[in-house]
Design an enzyme around this catalytic site. Sequence first.
Site, mmCIF file in Angstrom:
data_model
loop_
_atom_site.group_PDB
_atom_site.id
_atom_site.type_symbol
_atom_site.label_atom_id
_atom_site.label_comp_id
_atom_site.label_asym_id
_atom_site.label_seq_id
_atom_site.Cartn_x
_atom_site.Cartn_y
_atom_site.Cartn_z
ATOM 1 N N GLU A 55 -4.209 -9.455 -74.114
ATOM 2 C CA GLU A 55 -5.299 -8.780 -74.925
ATOM 3 C C GLU A 55 -5.763 -9.931 -75.952
ATOM 4 O O GLU A 55 -7.086 -10.012 -76.174
ATOM 5 C CB GLU A 55 -4.666 -7.473 -75.761
ATOM 6 C CG GLU A 55 -4.641 -6.306 -74.728
ATOM 7 C CD GLU A 55 -5.714 -5.804 -74.194
ATOM 8 O OE1 GLU A 55 -6.808 -6.362 -74.581
ATOM 9 O OE2 GLU A 55 -5.664 -4.901 -73.036
ATOM 10 N N TYR A 138 -9.220 -3.172 -82.320
ATOM 11 C CA TYR A 138 -9.210 -2.950 -80.869
ATOM 12 C C TYR A 138 -7.960 -3.422 -80.292
ATOM 13 O O TYR A 138 -7.575 -2.631 -79.532
ATOM 14 C CB TYR A 138 -10.566 -3.927 -80.234
ATOM 15 C CG TYR A 138 -10.162 -4.001 -78.643
ATOM 16 C CD1 TYR A 138 -10.449 -3.371 -77.996
ATOM 17 C CD2 TYR A 138 -9.464 -5.240 -78.432
ATOM 18 C CE1 TYR A 138 -10.287 -3.473 -76.707
ATOM 19 C CE2 TYR A 138 -9.272 -5.430 -76.834
ATOM 20 C CZ TYR A 138 -9.399 -4.602 -76.047
ATOM 21 O OH TYR A 138 -9.084 -4.798 -74.911
ATOM 22 N N ASP A 156 -14.088 -1.586 -77.006
ATOM 23 C CA ASP A 156 -14.413 -2.996 -77.008
ATOM 24 C C ASP A 156 -15.860 -3.321 -76.375
ATOM 25 O O ASP A 156 -16.511 -2.046 -76.457
ATOM 26 C CB ASP A 156 -13.589 -3.734 -75.841
ATOM 27 C CG ASP A 156 -13.799 -3.333 -74.353
ATOM 28 O OD1 ASP A 156 -14.410 -2.356 -74.297
ATOM 29 O OD2 ASP A 156 -13.877 -4.270 -73.658
#
Length: 328
Positions: A55, A138, A156
């Site tokens: 991520e 996020y 996102d």
Amino acid sequence: MSLPGSVEIARAAELADTPYLTDLHHSMDRWFSEVARVLPWRAPDCSPWGILVSEVMLQQTPVARVLPVWAEWMERWPEPADLAREPAGESVRHWGRLGYPRRALRLHAAAVAIVEQHGGRVPDTHASLLTLPGVGDYTAAAVAAFAFGRRETVVDTNIRRVHARLVSGLALPAPSLSASEMRLAQSLMPDDAGLSVRWNASVMELGAIVCTARSPKCTDCPVSDSCAWLAAGEPPPTYTPKGQAWHGTDRQLRGAVMAVLRAADSPVATELFERPAADLGFDADGIAVPLAALHRLNSAPEQLERALEGLLSDGLAEMHDGGLRLPA
DNA sequence: AACGCGTGGAT
DNA sequence: TATCCAAGCGT
């Protein structure tokens, strides 16, 4: 006076009253099963650490460039403690050319925090993830959802774009994320945690490979029948995003300096950044290429000084023995 | 809240 | 060639 997002919320509420929302979930789920890309961080046995690393690497960096670096990282540092016991500079060095190297610095700091404050295990709630360096709203939501199966409002840029088109009838989402967008995202999510994870992943995937920013592939879209933007006749964006300058910027120079530091195995004398090594009688073996690239930028001495100062204050570089190096 | 922060492939 | 843009974050 109209409340921002009121139209979208109204539409979402209307949809929730019908089987429509459930149909949408099913269509997306089926589509995801059929065409989702096979990515290593989506493997059932991928660790929360692997997902966290993916991520952070994927923040503003395309999947194709992340793949090889992520694989190297997982082999080198399979657990947070493995990274935490390295100097921060090693994290930056092995970040390679993914860009935004401070992410590497923060990921290292996150690994240290995970070891020191969470027993070496990636925390499993949005709130605790949010305390980690480099983890914002996020990323905290994404890790809580994709690593721990939680029902999180994951929003996102892909999901924002899909919502803008599918629900709001806009070509592109607004420049910045609003509270009403978060409410909309919540209202669209399946109630069941497991289904919500699939939903979040599938909407994100749709934005990544079908509902793309430029030239969306609407003929491949599983929910084009429901798309407000298509129904409205594909109206153009109501604003033009302002591009980021690159040539001649401090960022370009910082990038060139970082390339030198990554290639160097010992501190680099600052004079070497200012003029060709040959003029100084230095041996620049091993860093000759990135150093030449830096010199080619032919920047003003004042700009170079500003760039170096920035890197030092960001902790991406440090002085040692009269030279510059990655942080120890 | 607008801004700065890397990099390279696609168009 | 120039511009766009990619799973954002921190200040």
